[in-house]
Structure formats: C-alpha cells, structure tokens
Design a protein around this motif. Sequence first.
Motif, mmCIF file in Angstrom:
data_model
loop_
_atom_site.group_PDB
_atom_site.id
_atom_site.type_symbol
_atom_site.label_atom_id
_atom_site.label_comp_id
_atom_site.label_asym_id
_atom_site.label_seq_id
_atom_site.Cartn_x
_atom_site.Cartn_y
_atom_site.Cartn_z
ATOM 1 N N GLN A 121 44.048 6.130 74.438
ATOM 2 C CA GLN A 121 44.236 7.523 74.014
ATOM 3 C C GLN A 121 45.704 7.980 74.032
ATOM 4 O O GLN A 121 45.994 9.117 74.374
ATOM 5 C CB GLN A 121 43.398 8.489 74.871
ATOM 6 N N TYR A 124 46.058 9.847 70.047
ATOM 7 C CA TYR A 124 45.268 11.068 70.142
ATOM 8 C C TYR A 124 44.238 10.892 71.253
ATOM 9 O O TYR A 124 43.664 9.837 71.431
ATOM 10 C CB TYR A 124 44.601 11.456 68.818
ATOM 11 N N ARG A 125 44.087 11.964 72.050
ATOM 12 C CA ARG A 125 43.203 11.885 73.211
ATOM 13 C C ARG A 125 41.734 12.016 72.836
ATOM 14 O O ARG A 125 40.877 11.417 73.456
ATOM 15 C CB ARG A 125 43.578 12.961 74.230
ATOM 16 N N ASP A 126 41.477 12.818 71.829
ATOM 17 C CA ASP A 126 40.092 12.988 71.409
ATOM 18 C C ASP A 126 40.062 13.439 69.964
ATOM 19 O O ASP A 126 41.033 13.989 69.438
ATOM 20 C CB ASP A 126 39.387 14.027 72.292
ATOM 21 N N TRP A 128 37.565 15.621 67.415
ATOM 22 C CA TRP A 128 36.404 16.477 67.286
ATOM 23 C C TRP A 128 36.097 16.633 65.805
ATOM 24 O O TRP A 128 37.005 16.705 64.972
ATOM 25 C CB TRP A 128 36.655 17.862 67.878
ATOM 26 N N SER A 138 38.375 16.726 60.773
ATOM 27 C CA SER A 138 38.705 16.252 62.119
ATOM 28 C C SER A 138 39.711 17.191 62.768
ATOM 29 O O SER A 138 40.544 17.792 62.097
ATOM 30 C CB SER A 138 39.273 14.833 62.065
ATOM 31 N N ASP A 139 39.607 17.293 64.050
ATOM 32 C CA ASP A 139 40.567 18.039 64.856
ATOM 33 C C ASP A 139 41.014 17.082 65.951
ATOM 34 O O ASP A 139 40.218 16.664 66.790
ATOM 35 C CB ASP A 139 39.916 19.290 65.443
ATOM 36 N N LEU A 140 42.277 16.702 65.906
ATOM 37 C CA LEU A 140 42.800 15.718 66.847
ATOM 38 C C LEU A 140 43.498 16.415 68.007
ATOM 39 O O LEU A 140 44.315 17.309 67.801
ATOM 40 C CB LEU A 140 43.812 14.799 66.163
ATOM 41 N N GLN A 141 43.189 15.956 69.204
ATOM 42 C CA GLN A 141 43.934 16.383 70.378
ATOM 43 C C GLN A 141 44.987 15.297 70.596
ATOM 44 O O GLN A 141 44.663 14.172 70.967
ATOM 45 C CB GLN A 141 43.026 16.514 71.591
ATOM 46 N N THR A 142 46.231 15.630 70.331
ATOM 47 C CA THR A 142 47.286 14.620 70.333
ATOM 48 C C THR A 142 47.546 14.062 71.724
ATOM 49 O O THR A 142 47.410 14.758 72.727
ATOM 50 C CB THR A 142 48.600 15.196 69.756
ATOM 51 N N TYR A 146 51.968 10.551 70.148
ATOM 52 C CA TYR A 146 51.880 11.172 68.825
ATOM 53 C C TYR A 146 53.185 11.858 68.405
ATOM 54 O O TYR A 146 53.606 11.734 67.260
ATOM 55 C CB TYR A 146 50.706 12.151 68.771
#
Length: 185
Positions: A121, A124-126, A128, A138-142, A146
């Motif tokens: 990760q 990107y960590r997750d 959604w 998609s919604d990326l948690q960087t 990143y």
Amino acid sequence: MVIWIQLIAAVLIISGLSFLILTVYALYHQQSGLSTIFALLCLVAAIYSFGYSFELSAGSREQMLFALKMQFLGAPLISPLFVFLAYYIKHRRSPSISKMFLFVAPVVVLQFLGLTNEFHQLIYRDVWLVQYPGFFLSDLQTGLVYPLLAINVALAQFYGLMTFYHAWREDKYQVRSQSFFLLTG
C-alpha cells in the motif's frame, strides 16, 4: 451521466487504438532512434488509455484493481519516454546510459510498486468504489510514494516544455516549426 462515462470510455478505446496504429507505423517506418522512442511512447500511452477505459467501465472492485494495474503498466513509463523524446529532439542523439538510468530506475521501481500495491500500500492505501447511477468511479487514498509519482510526472512535463520552448526559440519563434507543434501539443 452514464452516457457521458460510456462516451469517454469509448473515446479512450479509440485513442488507445490510434496509439497502437502509431506504434506500428513508427516501428515499420523506423529511420532513427527517435522513431523507437516515439513508438514506445505511443505503446505505453495506449496501455494507459485502455486501462483508464477499463476503469471507467468497471463494475466491481476486482475489475477496478485490474484496471489500475493496467494503468500502472503504462503510466509511469510515459514521463521518462517523454523526457527521452525531448532530449533526442534537442540534442539530436540519445541520452547517455547514466542519464537513461537516472530517469528509468525510479520509474521502474514506481511501476513495480504500482503492480504489487496490494502487498504494501505504498502507492495507494485503499481503493473505494463510489457508485453513481449506472456506473462506478474509483476513489484512491494515496500512499506514501504517490506524491513521488506526481512530482516525477510534473518534472518530466516541465523539462519537456522547457526543452521544446528553447528549441522553438532557436527556430526564431516560427509557427510552422516542429518545436512549436511539440510545445503546443
């Protein structure tokens, strides 16, 4: 809204196919190292275009993750190939091995991290899925790395633009010069 997403996905597929045609054309009519760099740039742009189209068409998290991996096959390589193209046009020769390594090594590491992201990760960590009527985005948690990818892209674009600007200046600001079209493109 669904029709717009489908239209954008279709345009990305057409764009990817156009890039593939340009890749084959450049390789078939290869006359210099510039043709090879251009062909590789078109190939990775095609891979990215197909990946982004698949992302817009994804109906599940697994499909979205596959599309993101496909994008990571192409996206990190666009920047160094763009830099090599600018360098070749400016200096009329390929960069030295040490300069190539300077640009390619970090990108290969970033590409590897992007393809193996589910284990660490760092990019990107997750991911959604945000559901809209008829489609997902998609919604990326960087992740921690990143921003390095974003900085790499920004520096490559800046280098390319400055190189093409200086070449255009050397062409005495002629609008019908190759450097003008590369700068505005």
